[in-house]
Design an enzyme around this catalytic site. Sequence first.
Site, PDB file in Angstrom:
ATOM      1  N   GLY D 140      44.518  43.920  37.152  1.00 21.66           N
ATOM      2  CA  GLY D 140      45.802  43.383  36.724  1.00 21.66           C
ATOM      3  C   GLY D 140      45.890  41.891  36.989  1.00 21.66           C
ATOM      4  O   GLY D 140      45.136  41.333  37.791  1.00 21.66           O
ATOM      5  N   CYS D 141      46.829  41.242  36.329  1.00 22.92           N
ATOM      6  CA  CYS D 141      46.943  39.787  36.443  1.00 22.92           C
ATOM      7  C   CYS D 141      47.433  39.359  37.825  1.00 22.92           C
ATOM      8  O   CYS D 141      46.827  38.496  38.473  1.00 22.92           O
ATOM      9  CB  CYS D 141      47.843  39.240  35.345  1.00 22.92           C
ATOM     10  N   TYR D 142      48.519  39.952  38.301  1.00 23.90           N
ATOM     11  CA  TYR D 142      49.013  39.576  39.636  1.00 23.90           C
ATOM     12  C   TYR D 142      47.965  39.853  40.723  1.00 23.90           C
ATOM     13  O   TYR D 142      47.733  39.007  41.587  1.00 23.90           O
ATOM     14  CB  TYR D 142      50.298  40.343  39.960  1.00 23.90           C
TER      15      TYR D 142
END
Lengths: 329, 329, 329, 329
Positions: D140-142
Site C-alpha cells: 500500500g502507499c501509506y
Amino acid sequence: MIPVGIAGFSGYSGAELVQLLSRHSRVEPVLLEHRETEAPRGPLNYRGPRRMPFAEAYGLPLVFLATPPEVSLELVPGLLNAGTKVVDLSGAFRLGTVENYKRWYKEAHTEPALLAEAVYALPEFYRAQVPGKRLISNPGCYPTAAILALRPRVGAGVVDRKAGIVCDANSGVSGAGRKPSLKTSFCEVTENFSAYAILEHRHVPEILRTSGLEEAELSFTAHLLPIDRGILETIYFRASKPVTDADLIAIYQEAYANEPFVRIYPSGQVPDLRAVTRTNFCDIGVRCDAGTGRVAVIAAIDNLVKGAAGMAVQNMNLALEFPETEGLL
Amino acid sequence: MIPVGIAGFSGYSGAELVQLLSRHSRVEPVLLEHRETEAPRGPLNYRGPRRMPFAEAYGLPLVFLATPPEVSLELVPGLLNAGTKVVDLSGAFRLGTVENYKRWYKEAHTEPALLAEAVYALPEFYRAQVPGKRLISNPGCYPTAAILALRPRVGAGVVDRKAGIVCDANSGVSGAGRKPSLKTSFCEVTENFSAYAILEHRHVPEILRTSGLEEAELSFTAHLLPIDRGILETIYFRASKPVTDADLIAIYQEAYANEPFVRIYPSGQVPDLRAVTRTNFCDIGVRCDAGTGRVAVIAAIDNLVKGAAGMAVQNMNLALEFPETEGLL
Amino acid sequence: MIPVGIAGFSGYSGAELVQLLSRHSRVEPVLLEHRETEAPRGPLNYRGPRRMPFAEAYGLPLVFLATPPEVSLELVPGLLNAGTKVVDLSGAFRLGTVENYKRWYKEAHTEPALLAEAVYALPEFYRAQVPGKRLISNPGCYPTAAILALRPRVGAGVVDRKAGIVCDANSGVSGAGRKPSLKTSFCEVTENFSAYAILEHRHVPEILRTSGLEEAELSFTAHLLPIDRGILETIYFRASKPVTDADLIAIYQEAYANEPFVRIYPSGQVPDLRAVTRTNFCDIGVRCDAGTGRVAVIAAIDNLVKGAAGMAVQNMNLALEFPETEGLL
Amino acid sequence: MIPVGIAGFSGYSGAELVQLLSRHSRVEPVLLEHRETEAPRGPLNYRGPRRMPFAEAYGLPLVFLATPPEVSLELVPGLLNAGTKVVDLSGAFRLGTVENYKRWYKEAHTEPALLAEAVYALPEFYRAQVPGKRLISNPGCYPTAAILALRPRVGAGVVDRKAGIVCDANSGVSGAGRKPSLKTSFCEVTENFSAYAILEHRHVPEILRTSGLEEAELSFTAHLLPIDRGILETIYFRASKPVTDADLIAIYQEAYANEPFVRIYPSGQVPDLRAVTRTNFCDIGVRCDAGTGRVAVIAAIDNLVKGAAGMAVQNMNLALEFPETEGLL
C-alpha cells in the site's frame, strides 16, 4: 556525452531544461553559476548535474540562456565570440528590429547586429534556418501556441480578417518566472483569476511578424490561471467562406502532416491543459458553427516545455544535428 | 421573522442561500426536505436552521427552488396554487418560449403558461416587474455578468455588431452543481483548464433575448477554472466609432449610476475574481485601444452570489417589498 | 460609531480585521497609514473605510496592531501614553518573560515592563482579565487551536504526560503573512506540502505557559498546506486511564458549556477545515481507541479569524465592554 | 519487446503504469479491456498503446492488476492457472492471513491459498523473495513510506516503544481512486483539509506485520491534502537512549547504503512533497531534539509511483529478471 551549459538553471525554465537534458542520450547538462551562488541542497546519496562557474562556459559547444532579456543581452556576445552556440530563451532576440524591441520592451536594444542575425526558431516553420546559426532565439510561450493555431488558417484564407481575430490566452503562474512578487504569491493567486496586459502584451509582435496579421486585426489578452504550468488559448474568428469542422481540421492535418509535436483533434473533441502537461506537444482542436461562420480554435501547450525548455531542446537538436525529437518523446 | 423555504438546500446555491438568509433581518430560512433525507450532522452545541418536509412549504409566503429544471417544473405549480411565491434558480422559466426551451434544454416544457407568466428577474433591468409577480425566474450565472457588461454598450451603439462580439467566459467548479461526476473530480480539475459548450452553451439565449443581439453576432465559450467559485468574462468587440476608455466608462457610469451592486473601475484598472468573491457585486472594467478600435471588457461576479443566491435574495427583497439591499451588503 | 484604528491593514490579518469591523454595529474601522503609502485602488463608485496618518491614531480609544513584532514594539509605548488601548496581533507581548522572548524570537525585548503588564488574551480562559487592561496581546494562531484542544484534557488528568503529546499542526499560507517570498510563491506551494519549524516553532512556549505542560512533553511540528487559510491540528496522546469517546467529549462539553465560539462534535464526527473557514469558531472532535488508550483530537480554526482578527475583535468587545460576540456571529 | 498487460488502465495507478512502461526498454504495455468499454479518445495523429480484451491476457508473461481488491480476487486465479505472473496493486493479497483480511477489509477472503502464497513485495526488504514467485502483492502507499521510515529505527532499538509511535500521514486525492464521489469532488477538497480513518486505517496492519510493532504502539491517522498526488508522513517517537541527528541519519545511511530509490537528507534538511513527485524515490529526513529525546522523521513518496505504479514496475523488473531500476530513473 557532449556537455551543454545552462545559465539561469534555478528558474522554472532552467530547471525544466536540466530535467529534460538529463534524459537526453547525447548531451550532459552543466549548470553554469552566473548569479546563483547558493550551495546545492538535497539528499546525501544523490548527485545532481555538474556545476561550473559561468566563465568556463566559453569552451562549450552550446549554452542555453534561461535568463531575463537584459542578462541575455549581456552574456550573448562573449559566448558567440568564443565560438559557443547560444539558444536564448528570453525575449532579447525575438523581435527582429530595434524599433520593435524598443516599443515592446521599453529599452534600447544594445546588440542590433546580433538581433538582425538571430533566427526566430519556431521549428515547425523555421527549422531549415537553424543548422549553421550561432544565435537561436527561442519563441515566447504565448506566441508558440498562437502561431501554430493561427498561421495555417490565415495562410489558407479562411479567416475573415476584417472582422478581427480574438486570442484569449491563459497561462499558469510559472510563466511569470521564479522571482517572488506579490502578484505570484500563493494567497493572491489561489481561488483567483485575472486578466493582464490587456490588448498590449509584449508577445503580440511575435505573432504578428510570423503570421502576417496586422496589429489592428488581433485582440490578444493574457490571463493568469491558478495553476503551476500550462497555456490554453481560445482563438475566435469568423470564416470568410462557408466551412465545416472537417474543412478546418483538414487544413491543420495537411499543414502538420509530418510534425512530431503538433497533434490535431477530431471533430467534437478539443484538448484540455492536462493533455499536454509535461510534454512537448501542441494540441489543437476546433469547433465551427457552419451556419453562422463563427469559429473557435483551442490550442494547448505546456509553457515550460513546448513553450520554453522543450522547444529549446528541439532547437539544440537541430543546431547540433541530432534527431529533432531526441529526448522529447 | 417571516419564514421562507429553500428546496435544494444541500446543493451549492442552496447552501449559499441558507447562509445569506441567516444574516437577513426580516426572514428566517427554513430547509425544505424534498429529496434530502439524511439527518443533519455537525457540532453538538450548534443548532442549524429549522427543517420541515417539503409538503409543509405550501403555507409559506415565499420559497426558493435551488433545484434542477426538471424538479422546478414539478414543484412550481403546487406552490403557486397554494399562494406561495417562488424564486426559481433553475433554467426552467428563463427562456420565454417553449421553442427556445426545447432547443436549448432538449426537453419539452411541461408548463408553457407558467413559462409565459414568469418574470426574468435581473433586477438591474427588470426590477419594476418583480413586485406583484408570483413566479420569479432568477437569471443564469454566465448571463448575469454578460448582460450587465454588454447591454449598456449595445444600447449606446458603440459596438460594431457586424464584426461580432466574443464573450470568453470562465467559471469555478461550483457552477456545475454538487452531484459528483468525473468532470468535477478534484484530480481532473486541479492544475487543469478546459473549454466546454463551445459556441453552444444553453445560457446564450438569455443573453440574446435581453441584449437585442442576434445569435450570429455573439461567440460565447465557457471554460472551467480550477477554483471553487467565481465567474470572470472577457468580452471583446470593435468600436463602431472612435472611443476612449473614458467614453466607455462614462456609458457604464450613467447606466449604473444608482445601482447598489454594479461597480465600475477607473481607466487602467480591471477587476479580478477576488474583488467580488462572496459579494453580490458585479465589477466591470474596460480597456480600449483608441487607435484601432479594439475593446476588451472584463466583468466579474461570484457565481453563487450575484450569479445565483445573492440575486435570488435581491429578488425576494423586491417581491416582499423589503429594501433591495437588505442582507446583501 | 466609535472609531478604532488598524495599523498593518494591508496584510492578511489586517484586511480581515477591516472586513470584520465593517460589519460591527458599534465601531467604525479607520485605516492607519504607517508604512503603507500607496493610494487606494478599486471601483469608482465604491468608498472604502476612512484612512488617516498613523500620527493621528493617538486620539483613538483603541488601535489594533496587525504588524510584525518589531513594529509593534516600536508603536505600543506611544499609543499607551496617549491613553489609547492596544490589541496587538503580533508575538511581541505573548511570552511573559524577556528570557522566553529572547530564546524564541532571537532578539532582546525592548519593553520589558510592558511585556509584564500585557494580558495574554485567549478569551476562553482569560476573559476576566481583559477589561481595564490597556495592552491586550492576541494569542498566536497555532496556540489558539492547541490550547483550546489540550487544556481541558491536561486539566482533567486523562493525558499520560510521560508518554508525551504530539501536536501535528497544518496551516494555510496566509499564516506566513503577505510579504512576498519564494517559500510562499504560488508555484512552490501548489501541489506541495512540507514540514517546517520541526520541534522548534516559536508558538510552542504559548502552549506550554497556558497548559502547564513541560517542553519535553510536547512534540509540535508545523506544516504548510497548499491553501489560503485555515489551521487543522491533529493531537495525539495516550490516556492515563480507560476512557471512551463519550468520556472525552463530556470533558469538553463541560469545559466549554458557555462558550459561544467553541463547538464540540459528537462521537464519530470530526471537523474539517471547511467547517470553520471564515468563522470565529474553534471546532473540536475526538477519536479514542478504548482498548489501547490511543487518542486523537482534531481541532480546526480559521487562522485569520479565530486565530487572529476574529479573536482580536472578541478582545476589543471585552475591552470596550460590548457584548463579546458582537460582529462575530 | 515483451508484452505485459494492465487491467484497470483507466484508473490513476493504471494510467501511471501505462506511462512508466511506455518508457521501459524491454516491455510493451498492453491495455486489457476488462470493464472499460469506452472507445479511446484523443488526437487524430497519435497512436496510444495496444488494447486487447481481457480474455486474451492469459497468454501474456505478466499482468498488472490496478483494480479494486474484489476484482483482483476474481481475476488472479485464472491468470495464474494460465501461467501468467501477476503484480497486484490492490490490497487483496497484502495481509498474510484471512483473519487480518476479514478484520480490515470487512469481507471474507475468497482465495486463502493464494493469500498465503503471495509475496509482500516491498523490494527494499523482500526483493530476494520476488524472482520465481507468480503472485506479487504490491504494498500500500501509506505503508511504503511508513515502513521505509520506521523499520530501520525499530530494528536499531532507538525507539521507546512504550511511549508509542505517531504516524501522521497526508495524501493527495489520487490515492482515493478515480471513481467520482462527493468526498473527492473539487469543491469539497479545494481549500480544505481533513482527517479520516482516524486510528483505524486498513493500511495499518501492513506496517505492523513488517516492522514488528504491536497495534497498541502505533497511532496512525490519514489526512486528505488538496493536491493531486504525493504522500508525506511525519512520524514522531521518543528515543530510548540519547541520540543526535547524526546518529539517526547514520542508521538510515547504513540500512539503505545500496538502495537506488531511498534518499537520506543531511541534518537540517527534510524533504517536501515536490522533491519526490513523479519519481520512484522515498526521501527521508530527521530532526531530533537531543536534550529531550523527541524525534520527528519526515518521509515523502509519490503515492502513484513509489506508492503504486513505480514500485509495481520495480517488482516486474525483479520478477522478469531485468535490472531493478530499468524504466524508473
